[in-house]
Design a protein around this motif. Structure first.
Motif, PDB file in Angstrom:
ATOM      1  N   GLY A 128      -4.538   8.734  -3.429  1.00 22.12           N
ATOM      2  CA  GLY A 128      -3.555   9.895  -4.173  1.00 22.12           C
ATOM      3  C   GLY A 128      -3.576   9.213  -5.195  1.00 22.12           C
ATOM      4  N   PRO A 129      -2.781  10.426  -6.285  1.00 25.13           N
ATOM      5  CA  PRO A 129      -1.740  11.429  -5.645  1.00 25.13           C
ATOM      6  C   PRO A 129      -2.133  12.489  -4.714  1.00 25.13           C
ATOM      7  CG  PRO A 129      -1.260  11.136  -7.066  1.00 25.13           C
ATOM      8  CD  PRO A 129      -2.165   9.863  -7.444  1.00 25.13           C
ATOM      9  N   ASN A 130      -1.767  13.392  -4.394  1.00 27.22           N
ATOM     10  CA  ASN A 130      -2.313  14.783  -3.822  1.00 27.22           C
ATOM     11  C   ASN A 130      -3.256  14.475  -3.522  1.00 27.22           C
ATOM     12  OD1 ASN A 130      -2.910  17.473  -4.582  1.00 27.22           O
ATOM     13  ND2 ASN A 130      -4.113  16.881  -5.664  1.00 27.22           N
ATOM     14  N   CYS A 131      -3.112  14.059  -1.795  1.00 22.16           N
ATOM     15  CA  CYS A 131      -3.835  13.262  -0.921  1.00 22.16           C
ATOM     16  C   CYS A 131      -3.597  14.102   0.139  1.00 22.16           C
ATOM     17  CB  CYS A 131      -4.145  12.195  -0.652  1.00 22.16           C
ATOM     18  SG  CYS A 131      -3.033  10.762   0.164  1.00 22.16           S
ATOM     19  N   LEU A 132      -3.989  13.930   1.267  1.00 20.88           N
ATOM     20  CA  LEU A 132      -3.747  14.465   2.893  1.00 20.88           C
ATOM     21  C   LEU A 132      -3.669  13.321   3.813  1.00 20.88           C
ATOM     22  CD1 LEU A 132      -5.782  17.692   3.139  1.00 20.88           C
ATOM     23  CD2 LEU A 132      -3.220  17.113   2.436  1.00 20.88           C
ATOM     24  N   GLY A 133      -3.806  12.351   3.225  1.00 17.51           N
ATOM     25  CA  GLY A 133      -3.450  11.036   4.404  1.00 17.51           C
ATOM     26  C   GLY A 133      -4.603  10.452   4.916  1.00 17.51           C
ATOM     27  N   ILE A 134      -4.482   9.315   5.673  1.00 16.25           N
ATOM     28  CA  ILE A 134      -5.410   8.440   6.168  1.00 16.25           C
ATOM     29  C   ILE A 134      -4.824   8.577   7.532  1.00 16.25           C
ATOM     30  CG2 ILE A 134      -5.130   7.440   4.001  1.00 16.25           C
ATOM     31  CD1 ILE A 134      -4.152   4.759   5.613  1.00 16.25           C
ATOM     32  N   ALA A 135      -6.441   8.412   8.770  1.00 14.28           N
ATOM     33  CA  ALA A 135      -5.896   7.276   9.830  1.00 14.28           C
ATOM     34  C   ALA A 135      -6.978   6.703  10.252  1.00 14.28           C
ATOM     35  CB  ALA A 135      -6.219   8.730  10.278  1.00 14.28           C
ATOM     36  N   ASP A 136      -6.833   5.114  10.599  1.00 10.54           N
ATOM     37  CA  ASP A 136      -7.458   4.701  11.631  1.00 10.54           C
ATOM     38  C   ASP A 136      -7.551   4.690  12.798  1.00 10.54           C
ATOM     39  OD1 ASP A 136      -9.343   2.404  12.234  1.00 10.54           O
ATOM     40  OD2 ASP A 136      -8.822   0.918  10.099  1.00 10.54           O
ATOM     41  N   ASN A 137      -8.379   4.980  13.347  1.00  7.09           N
ATOM     42  CA  ASN A 137      -8.461   4.760  14.794  1.00  7.09           C
ATOM     43  C   ASN A 137      -8.390   3.589  15.577  1.00  7.09           C
ATOM     44  OD1 ASN A 137      -7.963   7.724  15.858  1.00  7.09           O
ATOM     45  ND2 ASN A 137     -10.153   7.975  15.246  1.00  7.09           N
ATOM     46  N   THR A 138      -9.243   2.499  14.694  1.00  5.19           N
ATOM     47  CA  THR A 138      -9.172   1.060  15.929  1.00  5.19           C
ATOM     48  C   THR A 138      -8.242   0.779  15.425  1.00  5.19           C
ATOM     49  OG1 THR A 138     -10.405   0.235  13.418  1.00  5.19           O
ATOM     50  CG2 THR A 138     -11.631   1.104  14.487  1.00  5.19           C
ATOM     51  N   THR A 139      -7.027   0.959  14.303  1.00  2.00           N
ATOM     52  CA  THR A 139      -5.922   0.003  14.487  1.00  2.00           C
ATOM     53  C   THR A 139      -4.711   1.319  14.423  1.00  2.00           C
ATOM     54  OG1 THR A 139      -5.601   0.552  11.778  1.00  2.00           O
ATOM     55  CG2 THR A 139      -6.764  -1.068  12.555  1.00  2.00           C
TER      56      THR A 139
ATOM     57  N   ALA B 219       1.419  -1.069   0.110  1.00  2.00           N
ATOM     58  CA  ALA B 219       0.233  -0.023  -0.455  1.00  2.00           C
ATOM     59  C   ALA B 219       0.560   1.309   0.268  1.00  2.00           C
ATOM     60  CB  ALA B 219      -0.814   0.040   1.478  1.00  2.00           C
ATOM     61  N   ILE B 220       0.633   2.691  -0.850  1.00  2.00           N
ATOM     62  CA  ILE B 220       1.547   3.356  -0.850  1.00  2.00           C
ATOM     63  C   ILE B 220       0.238   4.809  -0.430  1.00  2.00           C
ATOM     64  CG2 ILE B 220       2.673   4.708  -2.765  1.00  2.00           C
ATOM     65  CD1 ILE B 220       3.606   2.547  -3.875  1.00  2.00           C
ATOM     66  N   VAL B 221       0.482   5.417   0.424  1.00  2.00           N
ATOM     67  CA  VAL B 221      -0.649   6.635   0.524  1.00  2.00           C
ATOM     68  C   VAL B 221       0.580   8.146  -0.665  1.00  2.00           C
ATOM     69  CG1 VAL B 221      -1.566   8.449   2.275  1.00  2.00           C
ATOM     70  CG2 VAL B 221      -1.469   6.204   2.128  1.00  2.00           C
ATOM     71  N   ALA B 222       0.320   8.038  -1.189  1.00  2.00           N
ATOM     72  CA  ALA B 222       0.348   9.373  -2.207  1.00  2.00           C
ATOM     73  C   ALA B 222       0.307  11.450  -1.846  1.00  2.00           C
ATOM     74  CB  ALA B 222       0.679   9.326  -3.199  1.00  2.00           C
ATOM     75  N   ILE B 223       1.318  11.528  -0.752  1.00  2.00           N
ATOM     76  CA  ILE B 223       0.869  12.825  -0.569  1.00  2.00           C
ATOM     77  C   ILE B 223       1.313  13.974  -1.615  1.00  2.00           C
ATOM     78  CG2 ILE B 223       1.431  14.604   0.916  1.00  2.00           C
ATOM     79  CD1 ILE B 223      -0.411  12.291   1.852  1.00  2.00           C
ATOM     80  N   THR B 224       2.289  13.562  -2.509  1.00  4.64           N
ATOM     81  CA  THR B 224       3.134  14.294  -3.350  1.00  4.64           C
ATOM     82  C   THR B 224       1.762  15.009  -4.440  1.00  4.64           C
ATOM     83  OG1 THR B 224       4.882  13.616  -3.390  1.00  4.64           O
ATOM     84  CG2 THR B 224       4.765  14.895  -5.067  1.00  4.64           C
ATOM     85  N   ALA B 225       1.743  15.905  -5.062  1.00  6.47           N
ATOM     86  CA  ALA B 225       1.237  16.667  -5.876  1.00  6.47           C
ATOM     87  C   ALA B 225       1.551  16.404  -7.388  1.00  6.47           C
ATOM     88  CB  ALA B 225       0.610  18.474  -4.808  1.00  6.47           C
ATOM     89  N   GLY B 226       0.745  17.666  -8.076  1.00  8.20           N
ATOM     90  CA  GLY B 226       1.035  18.038  -9.279  1.00  8.20           C
ATOM     91  C   GLY B 226       0.842  16.770 -10.565  1.00  8.20           C
ATOM     92  N   PHE B 227      -0.118  16.065 -10.031  1.00  7.25           N
ATOM     93  CA  PHE B 227      -0.678  14.968 -11.147  1.00  7.25           C
ATOM     94  C   PHE B 227      -1.096  15.550 -12.484  1.00  7.25           C
ATOM     95  CE2 PHE B 227       2.309  13.203  -8.533  1.00  7.25           C
ATOM     96  CZ  PHE B 227       3.127  12.882  -9.136  1.00  7.25           C
ATOM     97  N   ALA B 228      -2.692  15.113 -12.268  1.00  3.68           N
ATOM     98  CA  ALA B 228      -4.318  15.002 -13.138  1.00  3.68           C
ATOM     99  C   ALA B 228      -4.249  16.072 -12.634  1.00  3.68           C
ATOM    100  CB  ALA B 228      -5.232  14.425 -12.721  1.00  3.68           C
ATOM    101  N   GLU B 229      -4.161  17.171 -11.468  1.00  9.81           N
ATOM    102  CA  GLU B 229      -5.153  18.271 -11.310  1.00  9.81           C
ATOM    103  C   GLU B 229      -3.549  19.274 -12.338  1.00  9.81           C
ATOM    104  OE1 GLU B 229      -1.930  17.647  -8.460  1.00  9.81           O
ATOM    105  OE2 GLU B 229      -2.671  17.207  -8.883  1.00  9.81           O
ATOM    106  N   ALA B 230      -2.480  18.964 -12.852  1.00  7.23           N
ATOM    107  CA  ALA B 230      -1.663  19.859 -13.088  1.00  7.23           C
ATOM    108  C   ALA B 230      -1.813  20.036 -14.348  1.00  7.23           C
ATOM    109  CB  ALA B 230      -0.495  19.515 -12.687  1.00  7.23           C
ATOM    110  N   GLY B 231      -2.724  18.931 -15.210  1.00  5.20           N
ATOM    111  CA  GLY B 231      -3.040  19.115 -16.788  1.00  5.20           C
ATOM    112  C   GLY B 231      -2.285  18.020 -17.544  1.00  5.20           C
TER     113      GLY B 231
END
Length: 694
Positions: free
Chosen positions: A130-141, A95-107
């Protein structure tokens, strides 16, 4: 097949690539949160310069960690993103959580990069948020990979906005709302909103799913996933009021906006559609916990109960504005209420204590008990001063006299209300001037939603009395297999297509000259209708002539019309008997996100003027179609008014089913419309039809 997201929400190990000691960098915020539960799983920090980050030794690369990592968060500049993804996959990341931006939203170039990365991730058997996301959290784990903390609770929040998620948390705090999970959707290059709704539906610790989305991706798949979730789904979306970007060539296309489409999808899927973060919080407060009465399947007979006439009147109006019914209580219920209330109390609906609460606080509980037990009451809205006696005792600003005696009595009343609700579980919502008082806290802690604003209480009760999540009546209809594509969508070709599907039409012939006109007139008797073909909105252009009594009248009309319009072809048709009939419109518009969307309404030449229409995802079964027709403002016309006979609604609903089925089976059709559909006491007849290729 539903995707396995275990590695995303409960990974064996985590690495943060781009971890930093610089508080201005997002890698610092995510790393700080990731270290909140160091005993749950190994957490590795990666910074290409090495050294220490947050007091821990940082690896210079993922490979330098020396062991596999199951989930990798990537927060690096765009130039290094693809290399970081490749390193993660090489180290066994699932699993990968991609914070990095500059993809589909850039053209377009960014979109191409994004697609290439997503292809590599899927080929490796991994998942990407993602990409261009702010992360995830799971309080149950105890997985904390977002910049902010989320109070634990039962709501899974799937959002394209980080700040909106923070606002929902702040607004939810007074109601005890917390979150099982938070996912920032980002660009949804791989893991989509649909994937997440399906996974949260299986997540036992999640009792409700809250969604803020600007891009649904596959909107119909989202609606289907929400309908199958088995738990409440609440949607807040932006841009609902903008019209379709495509230039519409039919009434259906002109009248169908994105707001109509989203609303129709939500109704079919049983999704609670809200307009603001406040409204979302109110609905979640009502639905996220099972106490306070169960959801009901569309039963909305509401008893309004108050201790002051003004509050009762305002609450009754708010309830009706929210779609609830506030009928007068039946005689038997009124008699039972009179036995527990005093003479000046009102027992019609609203029910008003008229001051009895100050004399005997337990009258609140007695009244609620009778209303919950009444067969003609589906839900109760209690409004007004309740909570004020305890508030006065607790120093919260209540103004009632009586001190601790009234406060104790009110608290006892609150406990008895909870007991009545346990014995007869029905939706119960409270609006109080003192929602933080001790007696209101008794109700809230038992799961009864308590609000300060009357409109919030009414909206919450409307959510609790909406379509039950287990009710299949509004399920999202599956699309049929695609039929062979059509090439000819001329008027008579469309008529033939619909006629083959069982849609009835008057006799008609296409003609191009006077000889053909007279030959057609010889095939069936008048009166006749003459229509100019290949003319947009024929009636507006003067391309329709009605009630032509005989062949001479038909010929004269043809010569006049052809002289004005010079159309290449005309249609000669038998004139339908309009006596006791009502004209409807049935259309389907293909939305790029939700697919075919059906519209029914009052039709004819006044369609766009009246705008009395209803929408649903297509195809529409006849039973659902009848419900749509009954929901129109002018539905009374269908049952006969001022001595006119009732119309054959079942025949009209059958035509809706057939038209929408044809449109759903032909994805190349952008717009399909029958207007008018004449509905008479003895059946329904399509008088005109058109289609537009996508």
């Amino acid at each position: 097949m539903a995707r396995d997201l275990t590695a995303l929400f409960d990974p064996a190990s985590v690495a943060v690539v781009g971890a930093s000691d610089d508080p201005a960098k997002y890698g610092h915020a995510v790393a700080s949160q990731a270290l909140r539960a160091p005993g749950r799983r190994p957490v590795h920090l990666v910074n290409r310069r090495g050294g220490t980050v947050l007091g821990r030794t940082a690896a210079t690369s993922l490979s330098a960690i020396g062991e596999p990592v199951e989930l990798v968060v990537i927060s690096v500049p765009g130039a290094g993103f693809e290399d970081a993804v490749d390193d993660a996959l090489a180290c066994g990341a699932k699993a990968i959580v991609a914070i990095t931006a500059g993809f589909a939203e850039a053209g377009p170039a960014g979109l191409a990069r994004q697609r290439a990365v997503a292809d590599r991730v899927r080929a490796a058997g991994a998942v990407l948020v993602g990409p261009n996301c702010l992360g995830i959290a799971d309080n149950t784990t105890e997985l904390y990979l977002a910049s902010d903390r989320f109070a634990p609770g039962g709501v899974a929040l799937l959002s394209q906005s980080g700040n909106l998620a923070l606002e929902l948390q702040l607004r939810g705090e007074p109601y005890g709302l917390g979150f099982s999970r938070f996912v920032s959707l980002g660009n949804q290059a791989d893991v989509t909103l649909v994937d997440l709704v399906e996974d949260c539906a299986r997540h036992r610790a999640t009792s409700a799913i809250a969604v803020y989305a600007e891009d649904f991706g596959d909107g119909r798949a989202f609606a289907a996933a929400a309908a199958a979730a088995g738990k409440p789904v609440v949607l807040l979306t932006a841009g609902r009021g903008s019209a379709s970007a495509r230039s519409a060539q039919s009434h259906t296309g002109a009248l169908t906006t994105s707001a109509d489409v989203v609303a129709a999808a939500c109704r079919d899927a049983g999704v609670e559609l809200v307009r603001t973060p406040r409204e979302m919080t109110v609905v979640l407060a009502a639905l996220a916990t099972p106490a306070g009465g169960p959801r009901t399947a569309g039963r909305r007979r509401t008893a309004v109960f108050t201790d002051g006439g003004g509050h009762g009147a305002v609450a009754a109006d708010a309830a009706e504005d929210a779609g609830l019914d506030v009928p007068e209580l039946d005689a038997a219920t009124q008699d039972r209420l009179r036995r527990v209330l005093w003479e000046q109390s009102s027992v019609g609906n609203p029910v008003d204590l008229a001051g009895m609460g100050e004399q005997r606080p337990l009258s609140y509980a007695d009244t609620v008990g009778e209303l919950l037990a009444a067969e003609g009451v589906d839900a109760v809205l209690m409004t007004g001063y309740f909570g004020g006696y305890a508030a006065s005792e607790g120093g919260l600003g209540g103004g009632a006299a009586g001190g601790s005696v009234l406060a104790e009595g009110e608290t006892r009343a609150a406990k008895e209300i909870v007991a009545h609700l346990a014995a007869v579980p029905k939706p119960l919502v409270v609006q109080s001037m003192y929602p933080r008082s001790a007696s209101c806290r008794v109700l809230a802690e038992a799961g009864v939603p308590v609000f300060a604003a009357t409109e919030d209480a009414a909206r919450a009760l409307a959510a609790m009395t909406g379509r039950a999540v287990s009710d299949p009546g509004g399920a999202v209809p599956p699309l049929p297999p695609a039929a062979a594509p059509l090439r000819d969508l001329g008027y008579h070709a469309v008529r033939a297509l619909l006629a083959d599907a069982g849609v009835p039409f008057p006799a008609a012939r296409e003609v191009t000259d006077e000889a053909g006109l007279l030959a057609a007139a010889a095939e069936f008797e008048g009166p006749y209708v003459l229509k100019a073909l290949h003319v947009l909105h024929k009636s507006d252009a003067g391309g329709v002539a009605l009630r032509l009594a005989d062949r001479d009248a038909l010929l004269a009309a043809y010569r006049a019309m052809h002289g004005r319009l010079g159309a290449p072809a005309y249609s000669v048709e038998a004139m339908a008997d309009l006596t006791d009939g009502v004209e409807l419109i049935v259309g389907v518009n293909r939305d790029p996100r939700f697919g075919p969307v059906a519209m029914v309404g009052l039709g004819g030449v006044l369609t766009e003027t009246l705008r009395d229409v209803a929408f649903a995802l297509a195809p529409v079964p006849s039973g659902r179609a009848a419900g749509l027709l009954r929901s129109l403002r002018g539905a009374a016309l269908l049952d006969g008014v001022r001595g006119r006979p009732a119309l054959d609604v079942a025949a009209a609903a059958a035509v809706v089913e057939r038209v929408t089925a044809v449109a759903a089976a032909h994805p190349e059709i952008a717009e399909l419309e029958v207007n008018p559909l004449l509905v008479r006491p003895d059946g329904a007849l399509a008088l005109d039809a058109r289609a537009v290729l996508d």
